[in-house]
Design a protein around this motif. Sequence first.
Motif, PDB file in Angstrom:
ATOM      1  N   PHE A 139       0.856  -1.190   0.000  1.00 15.09           N
ATOM      2  CA  PHE A 139       0.000   0.000   0.000  1.00 15.09           C
ATOM      3  C   PHE A 139       0.895   1.244   0.000  1.00 15.09           C
ATOM      4  O   PHE A 139       1.267   1.747   1.053  1.00 15.09           O
ATOM      5  N   ASP A 140       1.242   1.703  -1.202  1.00 16.36           N
ATOM      6  CA  ASP A 140       2.188   2.829  -1.326  1.00 16.36           C
ATOM      7  C   ASP A 140       1.461   4.139  -1.586  1.00 16.36           C
ATOM      8  O   ASP A 140       1.569   4.706  -2.674  1.00 16.36           O
ATOM      9  N   TYR A 141       0.688   4.578  -0.646  1.00 15.09           N
ATOM     10  CA  TYR A 141      -0.003   5.852  -0.846  1.00 15.09           C
ATOM     11  C   TYR A 141      -0.059   6.621   0.462  1.00 15.09           C
ATOM     12  O   TYR A 141       0.266   6.089   1.521  1.00 15.09           O
ATOM     13  N   ASN A 142      -0.470   7.863   0.355  1.00 14.65           N
ATOM     14  CA  ASN A 142      -0.487   8.723   1.534  1.00 14.65           C
ATOM     15  C   ASN A 142      -1.821   9.467   1.615  1.00 14.65           C
ATOM     16  O   ASN A 142      -2.678   9.274   0.736  1.00 14.65           O
ATOM     17  N   LYS A 187     -10.914 -15.190   2.816  1.00 12.60           N
ATOM     18  CA  LYS A 187     -10.483 -16.446   2.185  1.00 12.60           C
ATOM     19  C   LYS A 187      -9.446 -17.187   3.046  1.00 12.60           C
ATOM     20  O   LYS A 187      -8.871 -18.172   2.605  1.00 12.60           O
ATOM     21  N   ASP A 188      -9.158 -16.623   4.232  1.00 12.31           N
ATOM     22  CA  ASP A 188      -8.146 -17.195   5.135  1.00 12.31           C
ATOM     23  C   ASP A 188      -6.765 -17.253   4.498  1.00 12.31           C
ATOM     24  O   ASP A 188      -6.004 -18.216   4.709  1.00 12.31           O
ATOM     25  N   LEU A 189      -6.448 -16.251   3.719  1.00 16.06           N
ATOM     26  CA  LEU A 189      -5.101 -16.172   3.134  1.00 16.06           C
ATOM     27  C   LEU A 189      -4.156 -15.539   4.148  1.00 16.06           C
ATOM     28  O   LEU A 189      -4.578 -14.782   5.016  1.00 16.06           O
ATOM     29  N   LYS A 190      -2.885 -15.865   4.005  1.00 16.10           N
ATOM     30  CA  LYS A 190      -1.864 -15.199   4.816  1.00 16.10           C
ATOM     31  C   LYS A 190      -1.426 -13.949   4.048  1.00 16.10           C
ATOM     32  O   LYS A 190      -1.221 -14.015   2.830  1.00 16.10           O
ATOM     33  N   VAL A 191      -1.306 -12.855   4.766  1.00 19.23           N
ATOM     34  CA  VAL A 191      -1.040 -11.582   4.097  1.00 19.23           C
ATOM     35  C   VAL A 191       0.258 -10.967   4.618  1.00 19.23           C
ATOM     36  O   VAL A 191       0.467 -10.892   5.831  1.00 19.23           O
ATOM     37  N   ILE A 192       1.096 -10.556   3.675  1.00 20.99           N
ATOM     38  CA  ILE A 192       2.284  -9.774   4.046  1.00 20.99           C
ATOM     39  C   ILE A 192       2.072  -8.367   3.518  1.00 20.99           C
ATOM     40  O   ILE A 192       1.817  -8.171   2.327  1.00 20.99           O
ATOM     41  N   LEU A 193       2.130  -7.395   4.410  1.00 19.76           N
ATOM     42  CA  LEU A 193       1.877  -5.999   4.047  1.00 19.76           C
ATOM     43  C   LEU A 193       3.159  -5.186   4.137  1.00 19.76           C
ATOM     44  O   LEU A 193       3.998  -5.420   5.005  1.00 19.76           O
ATOM     45  N   VAL A 194       3.257  -4.215   3.261  1.00 12.00           N
ATOM     46  CA  VAL A 194       4.397  -3.308   3.326  1.00 12.00           C
ATOM     47  C   VAL A 194       3.962  -1.953   2.769  1.00 12.00           C
ATOM     48  O   VAL A 194       2.947  -1.872   2.049  1.00 12.00           O
ATOM     49  N   THR A 195       4.665  -0.904   3.100  1.00  9.28           N
ATOM     50  CA  THR A 195       4.438   0.378   2.444  1.00  9.28           C
ATOM     51  C   THR A 195       5.784   0.977   2.054  1.00  9.28           C
ATOM     52  O   THR A 195       6.745   0.900   2.826  1.00  9.28           O
ATOM     53  N   LEU A 196       5.838   1.525   0.868  1.00  4.96           N
ATOM     54  CA  LEU A 196       7.063   2.195   0.413  1.00  4.96           C
ATOM     55  C   LEU A 196       6.822   3.691   0.275  1.00  4.96           C
ATOM     56  O   LEU A 196       7.585   4.392  -0.392  1.00  4.96           O
ATOM     57  N   ASP A 197       5.737   4.156   0.881  1.00  6.32           N
ATOM     58  CA  ASP A 197       5.467   5.599   0.904  1.00  6.32           C
ATOM     59  C   ASP A 197       5.755   6.109   2.311  1.00  6.32           C
ATOM     60  O   ASP A 197       5.277   5.534   3.298  1.00  6.32           O
ATOM     61  N   GLN A 198       6.508   7.199   2.372  1.00  7.70           N
ATOM     62  CA  GLN A 198       6.968   7.669   3.680  1.00  7.70           C
ATOM     63  C   GLN A 198       5.833   8.060   4.622  1.00  7.70           C
ATOM     64  O   GLN A 198       5.984   8.046   5.836  1.00  7.70           O
ATOM     65  N   PHE A 199       4.675   8.424   4.040  1.00  7.32           N
ATOM     66  CA  PHE A 199       3.545   8.822   4.892  1.00  7.32           C
ATOM     67  C   PHE A 199       2.481   7.720   4.970  1.00  7.32           C
ATOM     68  O   PHE A 199       1.355   7.968   5.389  1.00  7.32           O
ATOM     69  N   GLY A 200       2.844   6.527   4.530  1.00  3.17           N
ATOM     70  CA  GLY A 200       1.844   5.473   4.437  1.00  3.17           C
ATOM     71  C   GLY A 200       1.737   4.568   5.647  1.00  3.17           C
ATOM     72  O   GLY A 200       0.699   3.935   5.862  1.00  3.17           O
ATOM     73  N   PRO A 222      12.884   3.527   3.183  1.00  3.18           N
ATOM     74  CA  PRO A 222      13.037   4.469   2.064  1.00  3.18           C
ATOM     75  C   PRO A 222      13.727   3.835   0.850  1.00  3.18           C
ATOM     76  O   PRO A 222      14.307   2.762   0.962  1.00  3.18           O
ATOM     77  N   TYR A 223      13.649   4.503  -0.265  1.00  2.00           N
ATOM     78  CA  TYR A 223      14.246   4.118  -1.555  1.00  2.00           C
ATOM     79  C   TYR A 223      13.585   2.847  -2.118  1.00  2.00           C
ATOM     80  O   TYR A 223      14.130   1.734  -2.005  1.00  2.00           O
ATOM     81  N   PRO A 224      12.408   3.018  -2.732  1.00  2.00           N
ATOM     82  CA  PRO A 224      11.600   1.862  -3.161  1.00  2.00           C
ATOM     83  C   PRO A 224      12.327   0.862  -4.045  1.00  2.00           C
ATOM     84  O   PRO A 224      12.203  -0.349  -3.832  1.00  2.00           O
ATOM     85  N   ALA A 225      13.104   1.328  -5.017  1.00  2.00           N
ATOM     86  CA  ALA A 225      13.760   0.407  -5.948  1.00  2.00           C
ATOM     87  C   ALA A 225      14.687  -0.539  -5.196  1.00  2.00           C
ATOM     88  O   ALA A 225      14.687  -1.764  -5.429  1.00  2.00           O
ATOM     89  N   ILE A 226      15.477   0.026  -4.287  1.00  2.00           N
ATOM     90  CA  ILE A 226      16.438  -0.788  -3.532  1.00  2.00           C
ATOM     91  C   ILE A 226      15.696  -1.775  -2.631  1.00  2.00           C
ATOM     92  O   ILE A 226      16.086  -2.942  -2.510  1.00  2.00           O
TER      93      ILE A 226
END
Lengths: 208, 280
Positions: B62-65, B86-99, B129-133
């Motif tokens: 979720f890369d938004y602010n 659906k009882d799925l396992k979820v891995i969440l991350v954000t690459l937005d600094q305000f997210g 920080p630095y999404p590509a890396i």
Amino acid sequence: MTTGQLILNGIAAFLTLCIFSFLYKDNPFYKFAERLVAGVATGYWTILLYHTNFTDKVIEPIFINGQYHYIIPAVLGIMMWTRFSRKWSWISRYPIAFYIGIGSGVSITVYLYTYLFKQLQATISTPLTLDLAGLNVLIIVIAVLSALIYFFFSSAHKGIFNVASRFGIYVIMIGFGAGFGLTVMGRVALLVQRIIFLRDYIVALFGG
Amino acid sequence: MRDFLEKMMLIDRRWIYLAIGLAVIIPAIKSFHVPVAVSPEVRKVYEFVDDAKPGEYIFLCFDYNPSTMAEMNPMAYAILNQAFNKDLKVILVTLDQFGAGMVEEIATRVAANHKKVLGEDYCFLGYRPYPAIVILAMGIDFRVPFPADYYGTPLDSMSVMQGIKNFYDVKGVIEITGGSTADFWIIYGNGRYDFPLALGLTGVMSADYYQYLQSGQIFGIIPGVKGAAEYETLVGFPGEGMAQMPYQVIAHIVILLFIIISNVAYFASRKKKGKLGGGV
């Protein structure tokens, strides 16, 4: 809604109206809200970068875990700061060169693969068939070539070249039109979300 | 009539703002139902999640602010609800600094509704920080950029992350973004590691990413709030996306009226100038 939430949402509602007031004209309320956002964002990001970058990439590895090879990127980072001195700014070229070198090495192949090869492959490798999918492919190929011809200035746009160029500008305009329509939808969504927020706040405040 | 049209050409833009402002208040007072037709690109994202078996992993980014949350939040809620349903396992991350704060709020709220436990059913890696890396590093091992999660818990100590190393251990990645991170995910994610990728985008961005759908680099797109409403229809979870549709309809009618009036006025004034000898 608790009293605390009412107060916090009241501040948010006030700041929302401050920002909206710019639609009439620039004013001190708008300036206040705008600068508040900029100030809070800068402060938040600075602290965030300290904790997500400086603490666990410099302080913890070097001073706590004894991973001394982390000193090399830390020194390169410090060398960047010599940009602020006219006398020593030449030093910053080394970390910049290092950074650009790594960036280019990592990026060039994947950029070519993603933006050029995969896109070209998708445009030319789909078979032309006598159905709607085939017609779609034909339109894509003609549209891509026509749009490219519009930007090809090495020969005069006359005859068939002119026809293709004219068709190309229509293709580009259709693209811009789709972009404009979606942009309007996005901007209205931002407005609507605030309107719903204000409505809910008024309802919560006056119990409507 | 022509004078009226010429006056419309010179209308103060603030009257247009006022007209749209008043128009969007109508559904706030009395809302109405807007039927939503589901597009194939949204259905593909839904089916991708729906086809996953309980216990399978999906990676949500979720890369938004706050500036784009009006469009992005409905998508995030709908997908997360579907995944937990659906009882799925979820891995969440954000690459937005305000997210990070927003993602934490969404994840905590939806997880609580589905009685899902942090560290067992889902994991929020946090922000770097630095999404590509970060994307490149996650392709090697999630633990390289994120040795611990958002709350400081080491990934190895969580049951949800046992045996999960990188993108090859998840069914796919769904990226919801209001910025340039979509490009980073296409280039450094799909381009480098070739995992299934879908995008949830703001309306402004959507038109620029359809070529990746056609080329197969992404398998689906959720375009703007309309896409979010479509997804909510599929999931059977009417949320903010559906709630926004009546406002969108009214606002679009007003905008279309202004576009028609201004075009008629433009051509009328051009014709008049032509007759006076000052034509374009």
